[in-house]
Design an enzyme around this catalytic site. Structure first.
Site, PDB file in Angstrom:
ATOM      1  N   LYS A   1       0.832  -1.204   0.000  1.00  0.00           N
ATOM      2  CA  LYS A   1       0.000   0.000   0.000  1.00  0.00           C
ATOM      3  C   LYS A   1       0.874   1.265   0.000  1.00  0.00           C
ATOM      4  O   LYS A   1       2.082   1.198   0.218  1.00  0.00           O
ATOM      5  CB  LYS A   1      -0.928  -0.050   1.212  1.00  0.00           C
ATOM      6  CG  LYS A   1      -1.951  -1.198   1.144  1.00  0.00           C
ATOM      7  CD  LYS A   1      -2.912  -1.155   2.338  1.00  0.00           C
ATOM      8  CE  LYS A   1      -3.977  -2.234   2.223  1.00  0.00           C
ATOM      9  NZ  LYS A   1      -4.959  -2.166   3.341  1.00  0.00           N
TER      10      LYS A   1
ATOM     11  N   TYR B   1     -12.415  -3.508  -3.269  1.00  0.00           N
ATOM     12  CA  TYR B   1     -12.985  -3.404  -1.926  1.00  0.00           C
ATOM     13  C   TYR B   1     -14.518  -3.417  -1.940  1.00  0.00           C
ATOM     14  O   TYR B   1     -15.143  -2.908  -1.000  1.00  0.00           O
ATOM     15  CB  TYR B   1     -12.458  -2.150  -1.237  1.00  0.00           C
ATOM     16  CG  TYR B   1     -11.003  -2.261  -0.826  1.00  0.00           C
ATOM     17  CD1 TYR B   1     -10.586  -3.269   0.052  1.00  0.00           C
ATOM     18  CD2 TYR B   1     -10.052  -1.358  -1.299  1.00  0.00           C
ATOM     19  CE1 TYR B   1      -9.250  -3.387   0.431  1.00  0.00           C
ATOM     20  CE2 TYR B   1      -8.711  -1.469  -0.917  1.00  0.00           C
ATOM     21  CZ  TYR B   1      -8.326  -2.480  -0.047  1.00  0.00           C
ATOM     22  OH  TYR B   1      -7.000  -2.593   0.343  1.00  0.00           O
TER      23      TYR B   1
ATOM     24  N   ARG C   1      -1.078 -14.447   3.828  1.00  0.00           N
ATOM     25  CA  ARG C   1      -1.879 -13.856   4.916  1.00  0.00           C
ATOM     26  C   ARG C   1      -1.155 -14.019   6.252  1.00  0.00           C
ATOM     27  O   ARG C   1      -1.201 -13.138   7.101  1.00  0.00           O
ATOM     28  CB  ARG C   1      -3.257 -14.525   4.979  1.00  0.00           C
ATOM     29  CG  ARG C   1      -4.164 -14.244   3.791  1.00  0.00           C
ATOM     30  CD  ARG C   1      -4.718 -12.851   3.740  1.00  0.00           C
ATOM     31  NE  ARG C   1      -5.569 -12.488   4.842  1.00  0.00           N
ATOM     32  CZ  ARG C   1      -6.371 -11.407   4.857  1.00  0.00           C
ATOM     33  NH1 ARG C   1      -6.424 -10.599   3.802  1.00  0.00           N
ATOM     34  NH2 ARG C   1      -7.088 -11.119   5.903  1.00  0.00           N
TER      35      ARG C   1
ATOM     36  N   ASN D   1      -2.263   0.151   6.806  1.00  0.00           N
ATOM     37  CA  ASN D   1      -1.733  -1.110   7.351  1.00  0.00           C
ATOM     38  C   ASN D   1      -0.846  -1.875   6.366  1.00  0.00           C
ATOM     39  O   ASN D   1      -0.847  -3.093   6.325  1.00  0.00           O
ATOM     40  CB  ASN D   1      -2.866  -1.972   7.903  1.00  0.00           C
ATOM     41  CG  ASN D   1      -3.848  -2.400   6.845  1.00  0.00           C
ATOM     42  OD1 ASN D   1      -3.784  -1.919   5.718  1.00  0.00           O
ATOM     43  ND2 ASN D   1      -4.740  -3.304   7.179  1.00  0.00           N
TER      44      ASN D   1
ATOM     45  N   HIS E   1      -1.970  -5.322   1.276  1.00  0.00           N
ATOM     46  CA  HIS E   1      -3.209  -6.045   0.984  1.00  0.00           C
ATOM     47  C   HIS E   1      -2.849  -7.428   0.470  1.00  0.00           C
ATOM     48  O   HIS E   1      -1.879  -7.575  -0.267  1.00  0.00           O
ATOM     49  CB  HIS E   1      -4.017  -5.311  -0.093  1.00  0.00           C
ATOM     50  CG  HIS E   1      -5.132  -6.146  -0.652  1.00  0.00           C
ATOM     51  ND1 HIS E   1      -6.350  -6.248  -0.040  1.00  0.00           N
ATOM     52  CD2 HIS E   1      -5.190  -6.970  -1.732  1.00  0.00           C
ATOM     53  CE1 HIS E   1      -7.114  -7.100  -0.720  1.00  0.00           C
ATOM     54  NE2 HIS E   1      -6.433  -7.540  -1.761  1.00  0.00           N
TER      55      HIS E   1
ATOM     56  N   GLU F   1      -9.085 -10.661  -7.877  1.00  0.00           N
ATOM     57  CA  GLU F   1      -8.206  -9.499  -7.719  1.00  0.00           C
ATOM     58  C   GLU F   1      -7.105  -9.479  -8.777  1.00  0.00           C
ATOM     59  O   GLU F   1      -6.742  -8.410  -9.278  1.00  0.00           O
ATOM     60  CB  GLU F   1      -7.640  -9.483  -6.292  1.00  0.00           C
ATOM     61  CG  GLU F   1      -8.755  -9.209  -5.288  1.00  0.00           C
ATOM     62  CD  GLU F   1      -8.376  -9.443  -3.827  1.00  0.00           C
ATOM     63  OE1 GLU F   1      -7.190  -9.706  -3.534  1.00  0.00           O
ATOM     64  OE2 GLU F   1      -9.292  -9.363  -2.981  1.00  0.00           O
TER      65      GLU F   1
END
Ligand code: IDP
Ligand code: MG
Length: 133
Positions: A10, A50, A86, A113, A116, A127
């Site tokens: 990000k 999103y 993840r 954060n 992604h 995605e």
């Protein structure tokens, strides 16, 4: 089984000059960076990515944030790539992300954060199609 996932560093990760260190974490566990591109996220791409969060209080801010500066988009491949990525990312909120995870080590607040990553095979396919057409 080898599979592909989508990850995106990000704007705060790029602005903070953490690109190299973060990508290194994926490579050192043995995952393969299959495709990599730096650039801006368009508003349409942000909305598509999103879509599940539409209507939530943080949605508008999230779109503004993710389109605010350059990001690094990646297709990452390897055994259980979705789950491993993840795990390396850590919990969504840096406050809860364990030290040693990407969000735990480079993030401070939920609004920025760091990274992604797709949360399932279905999200990964969706995605990848949004960002690599
Ligand atoms: P994830 O990124 O770990 O998959 P999601 O729940 O899918 O987490 O949320 C997507 C993104 O939306 C998060 O990474 C974070 O940037 C932002 N977000 C989620 N919940 C909140 C919140 O309560 N406040 C502010 N931003 C949030
Ligand atoms: Mg998510």
């Amino acid at each position: 089984m080898s599979e592909r996932t989508f990850c995106m560093l990000k704007p705060d990760a790029v602005a903070g000059r953490h690109i190299g260190e973060i990508i290194n974490r994926f490579e050192r566990v043995g995952l393969t960076i299959e495709r990599l591109e730096m650039g801006m996220v368009t508003l349409d791409q942000a909305k598509a990515n999103y879509a599940e969060h539409k209507g939530k209080p943080f949605y508008d801010g999230l779109l503004t944030y993710i389109t605010s500066g350059p990001v690094v988009k990646m297709i990452i491949a390897g055994s259980d790539a979705v789950k491993i990525c993840r795990k390396l990312m850590g919990a969504t909120n840096p406050l809860e992300a364990a030290p040693g995870t990407i969000r735990g080590d480079f993030g401070l607040v939920m609004d920025a954060n760091v990274i992604h990553g797709s949360d399932s095979h279905e999200s990964a396919d969706r995605e990848i199609a949004i960002f690599f057409t």
